[in-house]
Each structure stands twice: as structure tokens, then as C-alpha cells.
Design an enzyme around this catalytic site. Structure first.
Site, mmCIF file in Angstrom:
data_model
loop_
_atom_site.group_PDB
_atom_site.id
_atom_site.type_symbol
_atom_site.label_atom_id
_atom_site.label_comp_id
_atom_site.label_asym_id
_atom_site.label_seq_id
_atom_site.Cartn_x
_atom_site.Cartn_y
_atom_site.Cartn_z
ATOM 1 C CG ASP A 10 -1.769 1.136 1.427
ATOM 2 O OD1 ASP A 10 -1.597 2.152 0.720
ATOM 3 O OD2 ASP A 10 -2.661 1.058 2.293
ATOM 4 C CB ILE A 11 1.437 3.958 -2.477
ATOM 5 C CG1 ILE A 11 2.642 4.838 -2.821
ATOM 6 C CG2 ILE A 11 0.125 4.746 -2.495
ATOM 7 C CD1 ILE A 11 2.697 5.278 -4.271
ATOM 8 C CG ASN A 24 -10.036 13.376 -10.056
ATOM 9 O OD1 ASN A 24 -10.205 14.589 -9.953
ATOM 10 N ND2 ASN A 24 -10.438 12.516 -9.125
ATOM 11 C CB VAL A 33 -3.524 5.667 -5.548
ATOM 12 C CG1 VAL A 33 -2.410 6.481 -4.931
ATOM 13 C CG2 VAL A 33 -3.001 4.307 -6.005
ATOM 14 C CG ASP A 34 -7.210 11.021 -5.581
ATOM 15 O OD1 ASP A 34 -6.544 11.674 -4.767
ATOM 16 O OD2 ASP A 34 -7.988 11.535 -6.410
ATOM 17 C CB SER A 122 -3.337 5.305 -16.235
ATOM 18 O OG SER A 122 -3.420 6.703 -16.367
ATOM 19 N N GLY A 124 -5.691 1.455 -12.776
ATOM 20 C CA GLY A 124 -6.842 1.054 -11.952
ATOM 21 C C GLY A 124 -8.131 1.531 -12.594
ATOM 22 C CE1 TYR A 126 -9.718 8.379 -14.274
ATOM 23 C CE2 TYR A 126 -7.531 9.295 -14.589
ATOM 24 C CZ TYR A 126 -8.851 9.448 -14.185
ATOM 25 O OH TYR A 126 -9.294 10.671 -13.721
#
Ligand code: AR6
Length: 169
Positions: A10-11, A24, A33-34, A122, A124, A126
Site C-alpha cells: 500500500d503506497i 484526477n 490510490v487517491d 492509470s 486502476g 482509468y
């Protein structure tokens, strides 16, 4: 020389000078992630993002660009937000995806980050195919002349890890 490392995980649990967010254009949050970054990083990140929207990025952050904010409660000094392209079978947008990595490294260098953790931008929500996303990520970092010493790709699952690992080899 920039060292590229791969980590599965997990980042938002990483320790790094900068953690890159797959954001986005609105810069006001989302899923993946966001969502995780804003959840764990706390409200200071969103506060900075709102300031950016009120100043330089009134229309949002364009695809392929990057901008830094505080990292709030994350174990990092900065979050670098970048907006990946939505995958399209009809149009080749790989230049924009490469730009995300290049611009994020440029911003990292600007703020003085020496270690940078990246997600697979991108790949995930996207919809970018993982193998191709991994290839673009690694090739772009390798081709970018930067003072960043370590680029760490933080891959959420085994499939993503394998995709990056096979490009690295
Ligand atoms: N740590 C590391 N990797 C993760 C994590 C995590 N905590 N969570 C997901 N991934 P995504 P995108 C992986 O969807 O495709 C948001 O709503 C995930 O498995 O986060 O660029 C934004 O607001 C995938 O491989 O980003 C935008 O609207 C990769 O990270 C949109 O999603 C990227 O998945 C951006 O979509």
C-alpha cells in the site's frame, strides 16, 4: 544514477520524500490510490489541493502534468499529484502516461525529493492494461535525467508486481 526498486504493498504505508498520487484533474479526491492518500494523509492535503484550484489550477490539473502539496500525516514530505490518461483503444495516449512520470520526477527534483514512491498510474479506475502501464513507467523513468536517487514502484497486488518485475529484468 537513479535506482529503481519494486515493492508490493500500500503506497500510503511507504516512507519516502515524495509519494505520487494517481489523481484526477479536479485534485479534490477520488477512489483508489487517491482515496487512500487523502484518507491516511488527512485534511491538510485536500486543503493544499483546494488552494491550488483557487490559484494556478482553476480549471484543474491537466492530464500528464504534476504538482506537489504537503503530505499531511503520511510518512513523506510531499505528495506529488499527477493525472494519468484514461485508457483508450481508439487513441494512443501513451505519451500522456509517460509525461506523468517525467513531470512527477521534474516536480520531485524541484522540491528536492531524493526518494519517490510511484503507484502504477492509470492502471486502476482509468483502465490502462497493466503490462503496458508497467513498460511505460519503467522506460520513462530510465530515460529521464533526474537528481532523484530512488524511484520505488509500489504495486498493490502480485499481478502488478510481476508486470513491473518482468519489465525490469
Ligand atoms: N497503494 C498502491 N497501489 C494502489 C493502492 C494503494 N493504496 N490502491 C490502488 N492501487 P487507481 P488510476 C493500484 O485507480 O487508474 C481515482 O478515483 C491499483 O490497483 O488508484 O490512475 C482518482 O481520483 C492500480 O494498479 O488510479 C482518479 O479519478 C493503480 O494503483 C482515478 O482513480 C492505480 O489505480 C485515477 O485512476
Amino acid at each position: 544514477m537513479t535506482t529503481i526498486t519494486l515493492v508490493r504493498g500500500d503506497i500510503t504505508r511507504q516512507t519516502a520524500d515524495a509519494i505520487v498520487n494517481a489523481a484526477n484533474s479536479s485534485l479534490l479526491g477520488g477512489g483508489g490510490v487517491d482515496g487512500a492518500i487523502h484518507r491516511r494523509g488527512g485534511p491538510a492535503i485536500l486543503e493544499d489541493c483546494r488552494k491550488l484550484r483557487a490559484s494556478h489550477y482553476g480549471k484543474g490539473l491537466p492530464t500528464g502534468q504534476a504538482v506537489a502539496t504537503t503530505a499531511g500525516d503520511l510518512d513523506a514530505r510531499w505528495v506529488i499529484h499527477t493525472v494519468g490518461p484514461v485508457w483508450s483503444a481508439a487513441e494512443d495516449r501513451s505519451g500522456l502516461l509517460a509525461s506523468c512520470y517525467r513531470e512527477s520526477l521534474r516536480v520531485a527534483e524541484e522540491v528536492g525529493a531524493r526518494t519517490v514512491a510511484f503507484p502504477a498510474v492509470s492502471t486502476g479506475v482509468y483502465g490502462w492494461p497493466m503490462d503496458d502501464g508497467a513498460r511505460i513507467a519503467v522506460e520513462t523513468v530510465r530515460a529521464t535525467d533526474t537528481t532523484v536517487e530512488e524511484v520505488r514502484f509500489v504495486l498493490f497486488d502480485e499481478r502488478a508486481y510481476e508486470a513491473f518485475d518482468s519489465v525490469i529484468r
